[in-house]
Design an enzyme around this catalytic site. Structure first.
Site, PDB file in Angstrom:
ATOM      1  N   TYR A  65      -1.933  -0.002  10.375  1.00 16.32           N
ATOM      2  CA  TYR A  65      -2.063  -0.607   9.046  1.00 16.32           C
ATOM      3  C   TYR A  65      -0.848  -0.274   8.193  1.00 16.32           C
ATOM      4  CZ  TYR A  65      -3.808  -1.324   4.280  1.00 16.32           C
ATOM      5  OH  TYR A  65      -3.953  -1.723   2.976  1.00 16.32           O
ATOM      6  N   SER A 120       0.846  -1.189   0.000  1.00 16.63           N
ATOM      7  CA  SER A 120       0.000   0.000   0.000  1.00 16.63           C
ATOM      8  C   SER A 120       0.881   1.238   0.000  1.00 16.63           C
ATOM      9  CB  SER A 120      -0.889   0.019   1.249  1.00 16.63           C
ATOM     10  OG  SER A 120      -1.543   1.272   1.389  1.00 16.63           O
TER      11      SER A 120
END
Length: 252
Positions: free
Chosen positions: A157, A143
């Protein structure tokens, strides 16, 4: 050469779109899922309706026994695994560090990092020339959060995706001479089942789009096509790379 692709988290979002497009390109596809049974079977049906071959296999990426069984069952059904996409991941409710609960963080790393690493272990045991394999290609879905620590409330995250990036680089060097290529793709904001709840909140979609140079949210097929390119022989000299599929990153 026959191509067998295992996709973790393949029942929805980027994983599902990658599965459908891989099936259309001649891959035999094993679609892993944890709880989305109906969705996984629908993706299989889509692939088979287009003339491809696919199966759906349940398995929790937080459980090592499930991961080992997943690889064994995929190979029994479709033949030796030649390609792997680690798309499974979770993004729990957002919060600051002073709001973290240990159980949430533990499960986050168990799925996003440890499960991914164990999948890479199982793939290496099958693909590596050191173990009698014929090579293969792996793409880890990271990501853009890994590059800047994520948006507000997403530091945990982002930390898991930073770990994915670091692992991908080191792992790629370890197995490069054994016929395995390993790369990561770092999507920016993409509308999927995992993100739509947050992105559809009033004003959020417009604000996120405005923070990207390209001025729009990505679509799952745009990430899927990039993944399939990294898996393909067109990327045969690329390993240990981080491909940003992010609409230009963030405007700082």
């Amino acid at each position: 050469m026959s191509k067998t692709l295992l996709i973790t988290g393949g029942a929805s979002g980027i994983g599902a779109e990658t599965a459908r497009r891989a099936g259309a390109r001649g891959y035999r596809v094993a679609i892993n899922y944890r709880s989305r049974d109906a969705q996984a079977k629908a993706v299989v049906a889509d692939i088979e309706a287009a003339g491809g071959r696919a199966i759906a296999l349940p398995g929790d990426m937080a459980r090592e026994a499930d991961i080992v069984r997943l690889f064994d069952e995929a190979e029994r059904a479709l033949g030796p695994i030649t390609h792997l996409v680690n798309s499974a991941g979770i993004d729990p409710s957002r919060g600051r560090i002073d709001e973290y609960e240990r159980e949430v963080i533990t499960n986050l790393f168990a799925v996003n990092v440890i499960g991914l690493m164990l999948c890479c272990r199982e793939a290496t045991r099958r693909m590596s020339s050191r173990h009698g394999g014929k090579g293969g290609a792996i793409v880890n879905v990271s990501s853009m959060a890994a590059t800047l620590g994520g948006r507000r409330g997403a530091s945990a995250y982002a930390a898991t995706k930073g770990a994915v990036d670091a692992f991908t680089k080191g792992f790629a060097r370890e197995v490069a001479a054994e016929g395995i290529r390993v790369n990561a793709i770092r999507p920016g904001p993409v509308m999927t089942e995992m993100t739509e709840g947050r992105l559809n909140e009033p004003g959020v979609l417009a604000a996120v789009a405005a923070s990207l140079p390209i001025k729009r949210i990505g679509e799952a097929h745009e990430i899927a096509d990039a993944i399939l390119w990294l898996l393909s022989d067109e990327a045969s000299f690329i390993t240990g790379a981080m491909l940003d599929a992010s609409g230009g990153g963030y405007i700082i």
